[in-house]
Design a protein around this motif. Structure first.
Motif, PDB file in Angstrom:
ATOM      1  N   SER A  61       0.997  -1.356   0.125  1.00 12.54           N
ATOM      2  CA  SER A  61       0.039   0.040   0.154  1.00 12.54           C
ATOM      3  C   SER A  61       0.814   1.349  -0.004  1.00 12.54           C
ATOM      4  O   SER A  61       0.474   2.395  -0.546  1.00 12.54           O
ATOM      5  N   SER A 149       1.642  -0.557   6.801  1.00  6.81           N
ATOM      6  CA  SER A 149       2.547  -1.625   7.661  1.00  6.81           C
ATOM      7  C   SER A 149       3.978  -1.287   7.267  1.00  6.81           C
ATOM      8  O   SER A 149       4.721  -1.843   8.255  1.00  6.81           O
ATOM      9  N   GLU A 220      -0.633  -7.286  10.588  1.00  8.06           N
ATOM     10  CA  GLU A 220      -2.028  -7.357  10.924  1.00  8.06           C
ATOM     11  C   GLU A 220      -2.449  -8.610  11.669  1.00  8.06           C
ATOM     12  O   GLU A 220      -3.649  -8.793  12.041  1.00  8.06           O
TER      13      GLU A 220
HETATM   14  P1  13P Z   1       0.535  -3.819   2.732  1.00  9.17           P
HETATM   15  O1  13P Z   1       0.962  -2.313   3.302  1.00  9.17           O
HETATM   16  O2  13P Z   1       1.569  -4.756   3.445  1.00  9.17           O
HETATM   17  O3  13P Z   1       0.232  -3.669   1.575  1.00  9.17           O
HETATM   18  O4  13P Z   1      -0.828  -4.085   3.536  1.00  9.17           O
HETATM   19  C1  13P Z   1      -1.964  -3.538   3.160  1.00  9.17           C
HETATM   20  C2  13P Z   1      -3.202  -4.305   3.606  1.00  9.17           C
HETATM   21  O5  13P Z   1      -3.646  -4.498   4.529  1.00  9.17           O
HETATM   22  C3  13P Z   1      -3.709  -4.713   2.341  1.00  9.17           C
HETATM   23  O6  13P Z   1      -4.938  -4.972   2.778  1.00  9.17           O
END
Ligand code: 13P
Ligand code: SF4
Length: 332
Positions: A61, A149, A220
């Motif tokens: 992301s 993240s 997460e």
């Molecule tokens: P990333 O930031 O690792 O891409 O995770 C994002 C995410 O939760 C996508 O659902």
């Protein structure tokens, strides 16, 4: 079908619901539309393999936010979920941003309504608010800083030590960052339905079957899963770890879509998806929101330039501030 007729189908279901010939060559048609419309397709690692393969850029992301910020295409087609496309729109208010299915939401974003976060802010006026990008534009507009993240630790570390923090909406990412930074934060009680579905018992069983495999996890995931992991990181962090680590087997605790790109990077290594509670047959975890997009919806959305993401000017201006601060801090 005319644009207006297409729009009418969209209003009913949130995506273009139009019959197409069964033998339609989506790859060829999408490539054609990409050229014709000077479009860029940005895809998250959790998209289905065919979408990842046709995208101009696949990333996590944070990487996708940078790509959206620097995009010089006329049309940004976001193959991901709503908050990601909205972030691209906030960074490019004058460009058309499309999302193949408007229903592609996120349990984390849903867990944090703006009025509830505002009420918490009002109760703790001396706290600043750091929100994960998995939130709506309205929530970003009342946040001081955003994070993903891959940069959450850096973002939290950038805040003076005597400044109290509200961290929303992911309690698992928040708890992990608290440990990593030694910083107490007021955590929102939200979670990702996919990452909370991993089963610790089944994971231990899988590890017994593959004792040499290294467990790696997205932050997460719940604490008991993270405790078993040799490496914890964002989707791009997990791919880099598997690439650079000498081990040959990995159990991967994140959405199963990541295995597509990961396997391309390490064709000779064994990648095992971490098992989830529900899953007795295929040992995979797929995000139901991410998987709402498919090649047909991607093609139709590019053809009709619908569904389009809209953000009001007032919210766009306010939400841009914490996103831009995040991009500036992460680039340092
Ligand atoms: P990333 O930031 O690792 O891409 O995770 C994002 C995410 O939760 C996508 O659902
Ligand atoms: Fe949201 Fe989880 Fe799906 Fe990511 S995987 S979009 S955090 S529900």
């Amino acid at each position: 079908m005319s644009f207006d007729q297409a729009k009418a189908t969209l209003n009913k279901v949130g995506y273009l619901n139009i019959d197409l010939p069964e033998d339609m060559d989506y790859v060829a048609e999408i490539i054609k539309l990409k050229k014709e419309k000077n479009a860029i397709i940005l895809a998250h690692y959790y998209q289905e393999p065919a979408i990842q393969d046709i995208a101009d850029f696949v990333g996590d992301s944070l990487q996708l936010s940078y790509k959206a910020a620097e995009a010089n295409a006329d049309l940004i087609v976001f193959a991901g979920v709503h908050f990601m496309a909205e972030t691209a729109k906030i960074l490019n208010p004058n460009k058309k941003v499309l999302l193949p299915d408007l229903n592609a939401g996120c349990s984390l974003a849903d867990s944090c309504p703006t009025d509830a976060l505002q009420a918490l802010k009002d109760k703790h006026p001396n706290h600043i608010v750091i929100t994960y990008v998995n939130t709506s534009a309205e929530v970003k507009a009342i946040s001081d800083l955003c994070c993903t993240s891959s940069n959450a630790k850096k973002i939290v570390d950038s805040v003076p030590l005597d400044q109290p923090i509200i961290f929303a909406p992911d309690k698992n990412l928040g708890a992990w960052i608290q440990k990593e930074t030694g910083r107490e934060m007021l955590l929102w009680d939200g979670a990702c339905i996919v990452h909370e579905a991993f089963s610790i018992d089944k994971l231990i069983h899988t590890h017994k079957e593959h004792p040499k495999a290294k467990i790696i996890a997205h932050p997460e995931s719940e604490e008991h899963i993270l405790k078993t992991a040799e490496y914890i990181g964002s989707t791009s962090g997990l791919i880099n770890y598997v690439k650079n680590n000498p081990a040959n087997e990995f159990i991967v605790a994140t959405e199963a879509g990541i295995l597509h790109e990961m396997q391309k990077e390490v064709p000779n290594k064994k990648l095992i998806p971490a098992p989830s509670h529900e899953d007795n047959t295929c040992a995979c975890s797929e995000c139901p929101y991410m998987r709402m997009n498919n090649m047909k919806k991607l093609y139709l959305c590019m053809k009709y330039e619908l569904p389009e993401i809209h953000v009001s000017e007032e919210i766009q201006k306010k939400a841009l501030i914490p996103i831009q601060k995040m991009l500036d801090i992460s680039a340092k």
